[in-house]
Write a protein that holds these residues in place. Structure first.
Motif, PDB file in Angstrom:
ATOM      1  N   PRO A 136      30.410 -30.147  -9.443  1.00 14.34           N
ATOM      2  CA  PRO A 136      29.122 -29.719  -8.999  1.00 14.34           C
ATOM      3  C   PRO A 136      29.259 -28.934  -7.603  1.00 14.34           C
ATOM      4  CG  PRO A 136      29.778 -32.042  -8.203  1.00 14.34           C
ATOM      5  CD  PRO A 136      30.784 -31.615  -9.442  1.00 14.34           C
ATOM      6  N   LEU A 137      28.602 -27.951  -7.342  1.00 14.20           N
ATOM      7  CA  LEU A 137      28.681 -27.334  -6.071  1.00 14.20           C
ATOM      8  C   LEU A 137      27.091 -26.797  -5.704  1.00 14.20           C
ATOM      9  CD1 LEU A 137      30.336 -25.712  -3.977  1.00 14.20           C
ATOM     10  CD2 LEU A 137      30.139 -23.700  -5.528  1.00 14.20           C
ATOM     11  N   THR A 138      26.888 -27.290  -4.571  1.00 11.68           N
ATOM     12  CA  THR A 138      25.338 -27.105  -4.075  1.00 11.68           C
ATOM     13  C   THR A 138      25.451 -25.745  -3.102  1.00 11.68           C
ATOM     14  OG1 THR A 138      24.617 -29.287  -4.261  1.00 11.68           O
ATOM     15  CG2 THR A 138      23.488 -27.833  -2.723  1.00 11.68           C
ATOM     16  N   THR A 139      24.665 -24.867  -3.264  1.00 13.46           N
ATOM     17  CA  THR A 139      24.690 -23.622  -2.510  1.00 13.46           C
ATOM     18  C   THR A 139      23.190 -23.297  -2.357  1.00 13.46           C
ATOM     19  OG1 THR A 139      25.333 -21.210  -2.417  1.00 13.46           O
ATOM     20  CG2 THR A 139      24.584 -22.058  -4.446  1.00 13.46           C
ATOM     21  N   THR A 140      22.881 -22.337  -1.142  1.00  5.83           N
ATOM     22  CA  THR A 140      21.688 -21.911  -0.973  1.00  5.83           C
ATOM     23  C   THR A 140      21.527 -20.550  -1.200  1.00  5.83           C
ATOM     24  OG1 THR A 140      21.631 -23.584   0.671  1.00  5.83           O
ATOM     25  CG2 THR A 140      19.896 -21.996   0.976  1.00  5.83           C
ATOM     26  N   LEU A 141      20.211 -19.873  -1.656  1.00  4.00           N
ATOM     27  CA  LEU A 141      20.090 -18.708  -1.940  1.00  4.00           C
ATOM     28  C   LEU A 141      18.598 -18.226  -1.543  1.00  4.00           C
ATOM     29  CD1 LEU A 141      21.079 -15.887  -2.985  1.00  4.00           C
ATOM     30  CD2 LEU A 141      20.319 -16.584  -5.301  1.00  4.00           C
ATOM     31  N   TYR A 142      18.457 -17.477  -0.674  1.00  4.34           N
ATOM     32  CA  TYR A 142      16.903 -17.206  -0.207  1.00  4.34           C
ATOM     33  C   TYR A 142      16.346 -18.550   0.338  1.00  4.34           C
ATOM     34  CZ  TYR A 142      17.895 -12.744  -2.246  1.00  4.34           C
ATOM     35  OH  TYR A 142      18.446 -11.578  -2.483  1.00  4.34           O
ATOM     36  N   ASN A 143      16.761 -19.475   1.190  1.00  2.00           N
ATOM     37  CA  ASN A 143      16.505 -20.685   1.466  1.00  2.00           C
ATOM     38  C   ASN A 143      16.028 -21.649   0.467  1.00  2.00           C
ATOM     39  OD1 ASN A 143      16.641 -19.782   4.424  1.00  2.00           O
ATOM     40  ND2 ASN A 143      14.430 -18.566   4.057  1.00  2.00           N
ATOM     41  N   ARG A 144      16.544 -21.546  -0.815  1.00  3.80           N
ATOM     42  CA  ARG A 144      16.445 -22.638  -1.679  1.00  3.80           C
ATOM     43  C   ARG A 144      17.712 -22.946  -2.226  1.00  3.80           C
ATOM     44  NH1 ARG A 144      12.748 -22.583  -7.124  1.00  3.80           N
ATOM     45  NH2 ARG A 144      13.064 -24.724  -7.529  1.00  3.80           N
ATOM     46  N   SER A 145      17.868 -24.329  -2.248  1.00  3.44           N
ATOM     47  CA  SER A 145      19.054 -24.707  -2.793  1.00  3.44           C
ATOM     48  C   SER A 145      19.108 -24.856  -4.248  1.00  3.44           C
ATOM     49  CB  SER A 145      19.360 -26.661  -2.161  1.00  3.44           C
ATOM     50  OG  SER A 145      19.444 -26.596  -0.887  1.00  3.44           O
ATOM     51  N   TYR A 146      20.460 -24.656  -4.749  1.00  7.92           N
ATOM     52  CA  TYR A 146      20.583 -24.658  -6.237  1.00  7.92           C
ATOM     53  C   TYR A 146      21.815 -25.560  -6.174  1.00  7.92           C
ATOM     54  CZ  TYR A 146      17.508 -20.847  -6.664  1.00  7.92           C
ATOM     55  OH  TYR A 146      16.519 -19.893  -6.548  1.00  7.92           O
ATOM     56  N   ARG A 147      21.828 -26.414  -7.362  1.00  9.05           N
ATOM     57  CA  ARG A 147      23.132 -27.248  -7.736  1.00  9.05           C
ATOM     58  C   ARG A 147      23.896 -26.405  -8.899  1.00  9.05           C
ATOM     59  NH1 ARG A 147      25.272 -32.585  -7.939  1.00  9.05           N
ATOM     60  NH2 ARG A 147      26.094 -33.033  -9.884  1.00  9.05           N
ATOM     61  N   LEU A 148      25.020 -26.118  -8.722  1.00  6.88           N
ATOM     62  CA  LEU A 148      25.760 -25.252  -9.784  1.00  6.88           C
ATOM     63  C   LEU A 148      26.666 -26.345 -10.445  1.00  6.88           C
ATOM     64  CD1 LEU A 148      26.596 -21.871  -7.929  1.00  6.88           C
ATOM     65  CD2 LEU A 148      24.562 -22.340  -9.206  1.00  6.88           C
ATOM     66  N   GLU A 149      26.676 -26.480 -11.557  1.00 12.28           N
ATOM     67  CA  GLU A 149      27.605 -27.347 -12.326  1.00 12.28           C
ATOM     68  C   GLU A 149      28.696 -26.430 -13.119  1.00 12.28           C
ATOM     69  OE1 GLU A 149      25.356 -30.125 -14.542  1.00 12.28           O
ATOM     70  OE2 GLU A 149      24.849 -31.258 -12.567  1.00 12.28           O
ATOM     71  N   PHE A 150      29.812 -26.459 -12.873  1.00 11.72           N
ATOM     72  CA  PHE A 150      30.958 -25.780 -13.609  1.00 11.72           C
ATOM     73  C   PHE A 150      31.530 -26.414 -14.539  1.00 11.72           C
ATOM     74  CE2 PHE A 150      30.369 -23.298  -9.495  1.00 11.72           C
ATOM     75  CZ  PHE A 150      30.630 -21.904  -9.931  1.00 11.72           C
ATOM     76  N   SER A 151      31.812 -25.864 -15.659  1.00  6.93           N
ATOM     77  CA  SER A 151      32.768 -26.583 -16.716  1.00  6.93           C
ATOM     78  C   SER A 151      33.769 -25.389 -17.251  1.00  6.93           C
ATOM     79  CB  SER A 151      31.931 -27.056 -17.767  1.00  6.93           C
ATOM     80  OG  SER A 151      31.227 -28.138 -17.428  1.00  6.93           O
ATOM     81  N   ASP A 152      34.833 -25.871 -17.821  1.00  4.15           N
ATOM     82  CA  ASP A 152      35.855 -24.636 -18.526  1.00  4.15           C
ATOM     83  C   ASP A 152      35.954 -25.206 -19.832  1.00  4.15           C
ATOM     84  OD1 ASP A 152      37.992 -26.560 -18.535  1.00  4.15           O
ATOM     85  OD2 ASP A 152      38.823 -25.546 -16.806  1.00  4.15           O
ATOM     86  N   THR A 153      36.755 -24.440 -20.664  1.00  3.50           N
ATOM     87  CA  THR A 153      37.176 -24.798 -22.011  1.00  3.50           C
ATOM     88  C   THR A 153      38.253 -25.594 -22.084  1.00  3.50           C
ATOM     89  OG1 THR A 153      38.264 -22.621 -22.105  1.00  3.50           O
ATOM     90  CG2 THR A 153      36.005 -22.561 -22.694  1.00  3.50           C
ATOM     91  N   ALA A 154      38.932 -26.133 -21.065  1.00  2.04           N
ATOM     92  CA  ALA A 154      40.195 -26.880 -21.297  1.00  2.04           C
ATOM     93  C   ALA A 154      39.635 -28.366 -21.370  1.00  2.04           C
ATOM     94  CB  ALA A 154      40.917 -26.763 -19.900  1.00  2.04           C
ATOM     95  N   CYS A 155      38.219 -28.680 -21.285  1.00  8.00           N
ATOM     96  CA  CYS A 155      38.001 -29.885 -21.435  1.00  8.00           C
ATOM     97  C   CYS A 155      37.705 -30.161 -22.923  1.00  8.00           C
ATOM     98  CB  CYS A 155      36.465 -29.990 -20.661  1.00  8.00           C
ATOM     99  SG  CYS A 155      35.925 -31.847 -20.998  1.00  8.00           S
ATOM    100  N   PRO A 156      38.812 -31.213 -23.367  1.00  2.00           N
ATOM    101  CA  PRO A 156      38.927 -31.602 -24.946  1.00  2.00           C
ATOM    102  C   PRO A 156      38.054 -32.497 -25.146  1.00  2.00           C
ATOM    103  CG  PRO A 156      40.510 -33.005 -23.569  1.00  2.00           C
ATOM    104  CD  PRO A 156      39.786 -32.106 -22.687  1.00  2.00           C
ATOM    105  N   HIS A 157      36.925 -33.178 -24.187  1.00  2.00           N
ATOM    106  CA  HIS A 157      36.081 -34.109 -24.724  1.00  2.00           C
ATOM    107  C   HIS A 157      34.714 -33.608 -25.036  1.00  2.00           C
ATOM    108  CE1 HIS A 157      38.909 -37.234 -23.457  1.00  2.00           C
ATOM    109  NE2 HIS A 157      38.845 -36.648 -22.196  1.00  2.00           N
ATOM    110  N   ARG A 158      34.629 -32.227 -24.372  1.00  2.00           N
ATOM    111  CA  ARG A 158      33.203 -31.462 -24.475  1.00  2.00           C
ATOM    112  C   ARG A 158      33.673 -30.179 -25.115  1.00  2.00           C
ATOM    113  NH1 ARG A 158      30.651 -32.594 -19.134  1.00  2.00           N
ATOM    114  NH2 ARG A 158      30.025 -30.279 -19.607  1.00  2.00           N
TER     115      ARG A 158
END
Length: 99
Positions: A44-66
């Motif tokens: 998870p990474l929280t960022t602000t764009l135009y005075n609004r917070s967004y929660r970005l959730e990054f995943s990659d293809t190395a995760c064997p469980h998903r």
């Protein structure tokens, strides 16, 4: 903040092109950067764009469980290794078709 929109982001590309390393750097801004276990995803990474917070959730293809095809991300980032021409070609032809 409960009303933060969540944006799921999938890093997609060949093995060993740096996806997990990138995520480890996001998760730990202080050196040394250690690879995170696959169970630590999404990152998870929280960022602000135009005075609004967004929660970005990054995943990659190395995760064997998903498997990446089950994640249904909002955004897909095609990744490649700049020192590996085949990695770039696979991003253009193989992974782009997957998306």
């Amino acid at each position: 903040m409960d009303d933060e929109p969540v944006v799921t982001i999938l890093l997609l590309g060949n093995a060993n092109c740096g996806k997990s390393t990138f995520l480890s750097r996001l998760a730990s801004s202080q050196p040394p950067h250690r690879l995170l276990p696959d169970t630590a995803q999404p990152i998870p990474l929280t960022t602000t764009l135009y005075n609004r917070s967004y929660r970005l959730e990054f995943s990659d293809t190395a995760c064997p469980h998903r498997h990446y095809s089950l994640l249904d991300p909002d955004v897909v980032v095609l990744c490649y290794d700049i020192s590996d021409r085949q990695s770039l070609q696979d991003a253009q032809h193989r992974w782009r078709k997957e998306v």
